[in-house]
Write an enzyme that holds these catalytic residues in place. Structure first.
Site, PDB file in Angstrom:
ATOM      1  N   HIS A   7      41.934  17.887  54.475  1.00 52.62           N
ATOM      2  CA  HIS A   7      42.325  19.005  52.927  1.00 52.62           C
ATOM      3  C   HIS A   7      42.793  18.385  51.769  1.00 52.62           C
ATOM      4  O   HIS A   7      43.592  17.417  52.111  1.00 52.62           O
ATOM      5  CB  HIS A   7      42.719  20.312  53.391  1.00 52.62           C
ATOM      6  CG  HIS A   7      44.267  20.464  54.012  1.00 52.62           C
ATOM      7  ND1 HIS A   7      44.526  20.278  55.341  1.00 52.62           N
ATOM      8  CD2 HIS A   7      45.734  20.469  53.492  1.00 52.62           C
ATOM      9  CE1 HIS A   7      45.916  20.351  55.201  1.00 52.62           C
ATOM     10  NE2 HIS A   7      46.070  20.560  53.788  1.00 52.62           N
ATOM     11  N   GLU A  43      48.293  31.237  51.201  1.00 48.12           N
ATOM     12  CA  GLU A  43      47.476  29.781  51.189  1.00 48.12           C
ATOM     13  C   GLU A  43      46.094  30.546  51.573  1.00 48.12           C
ATOM     14  O   GLU A  43      46.100  31.521  52.985  1.00 48.12           O
ATOM     15  CB  GLU A  43      48.047  29.036  52.288  1.00 48.12           C
ATOM     16  CG  GLU A  43      47.366  28.952  53.747  1.00 48.12           C
ATOM     17  CD  GLU A  43      47.804  28.471  54.475  1.00 48.12           C
ATOM     18  OE1 GLU A  43      48.148  27.378  55.056  1.00 48.12           O
ATOM     19  OE2 GLU A  43      46.634  28.007  54.847  1.00 48.12           O
ATOM     20  N   GLN A  60      42.740  23.337  50.000  1.00 51.54           N
ATOM     21  CA  GLN A  60      43.916  24.183  50.214  1.00 51.54           C
ATOM     22  C   GLN A  60      44.361  24.576  49.373  1.00 51.54           C
ATOM     23  O   GLN A  60      45.347  24.200  48.336  1.00 51.54           O
ATOM     24  CB  GLN A  60      44.731  23.386  50.992  1.00 51.54           C
ATOM     25  CG  GLN A  60      45.819  24.212  51.526  1.00 51.54           C
ATOM     26  CD  GLN A  60      46.699  23.521  52.815  1.00 51.54           C
ATOM     27  OE1 GLN A  60      47.201  22.793  52.623  1.00 51.54           O
ATOM     28  NE2 GLN A  60      46.701  24.565  53.869  1.00 51.54           N
ATOM     29  N   HIS A  84      49.508  17.855  47.520  1.00 52.15           N
ATOM     30  CA  HIS A  84      49.563  16.536  48.636  1.00 52.15           C
ATOM     31  C   HIS A  84      47.982  16.176  49.404  1.00 52.15           C
ATOM     32  O   HIS A  84      46.911  17.401  48.641  1.00 52.15           O
ATOM     33  CB  HIS A  84      50.085  17.319  49.775  1.00 52.15           C
ATOM     34  CG  HIS A  84      49.954  18.534  50.519  1.00 52.15           C
ATOM     35  ND1 HIS A  84      50.450  19.698  50.091  1.00 52.15           N
ATOM     36  CD2 HIS A  84      48.686  18.642  51.886  1.00 52.15           C
ATOM     37  CE1 HIS A  84      49.377  20.701  50.927  1.00 52.15           C
ATOM     38  NE2 HIS A  84      48.887  20.113  52.204  1.00 52.15           N
ATOM     39  N   GLU A 134      50.190  14.684  54.654  1.00 51.59           N
ATOM     40  CA  GLU A 134      49.776  15.206  55.455  1.00 51.59           C
ATOM     41  C   GLU A 134      49.158  14.832  56.747  1.00 51.59           C
ATOM     42  O   GLU A 134      47.953  14.673  56.241  1.00 51.59           O
ATOM     43  CB  GLU A 134      49.747  17.401  54.923  1.00 51.59           C
ATOM     44  CG  GLU A 134      49.642  17.978  56.632  1.00 51.59           C
ATOM     45  CD  GLU A 134      49.122  19.621  55.824  1.00 51.59           C
ATOM     46  OE1 GLU A 134      49.256  19.081  54.722  1.00 51.59           O
ATOM     47  OE2 GLU A 134      48.728  20.315  56.525  1.00 51.59           O
TER      48      GLU A 134
END
Ligand code: V0V
Ligand code: CO
Length: 143
Positions: A7, A43, A60, A84, A134
């Site tokens: 994502h 989220e 996301q 991110h 991530e």
């Protein structure tokens, strides 16, 4: 080691407005929503496409639920935008160890709980060319 972009995380001040923008403009639909207390976010996951490795790719959208959370701090400093990127792997602990061995700071000693029962860990943006990164292991992902 990595099999997909799992994502792209996007910081929003107003999650519902963000969801509506992606729906209206691109036709993406929300496939999942949750609150992650530990990470301090509400989220929404918008599925972009499936992959052949048991995972998928999502946007996301993230709205902070606490003023001292990473996403709240990010919004104060930068405003809304890309927060991110997340790479998918079948072995988040092993991937984090391998990346850590390259001198990149791994922010979580043990993987934490992520969206949709995934296991996640973060890498320090200052060691990744300014990109908060991530690593994600989907719950029953083979890749
Ligand atoms: C901070 N910095 C960033 C950044 N956040 N750079 C790029 N992208 C970001 N998102 C920079 C910031 O501008 C500073 O640079 C420096 O890093 C230190 O930032 P800080 O906020 O003052 O310091 P910290 O250390 O308090 O926090 C930064 C870190 C923190 C990255 C360590 O935000 C963190 O632990 N993030 C990981 C957790 C997270 O973000 N959770 C929310 C998503 P200068 O000014 O020194 O140059 S949760 C999620 O994705 C879930 C649940 C999921 O996918 O399932
Ligand atoms: Co994320």
């Amino acid at each position: 080691m990595f099999t997909r972009i799992d994502h792209v995380g996007i910081a929003c001040r107003d999650l519902d407005a963000g969801v509506e923008f992606y729906r209206r403009t691109y036709g993406f639909e929300v496939t999942h929503t949750e609150i992650n207390e530990e990470q301090g976010v509400r989220e929404a996951m918008l599925r972009v496409n499936g992959t052949d490795d048991g995972g998928a790719s999502y946007l996301q959208l993230l709205e902070p639920i606490r003023a001292d959370s990473p996403v709240a701090k990010f919004l104060d400093r930068n405003g809304e935008g890309v927060h991110h990127i997340a790479f998918g792997t079948s072995d988040v602990a092993g991937a984090a160890e391998a990346v850590g061995a390259q001198g990149v700071r791994v922010l979580d000693a043990e993987p934490r709980a992520g969206s949709m029962d995934s296991r996640i860990t973060f890498l320090h943006p200052k060691d990744c060319g300014g990109v908060l990164t991530e690593l994600v292991q989907a719950p029953d992902s083979s890749g």
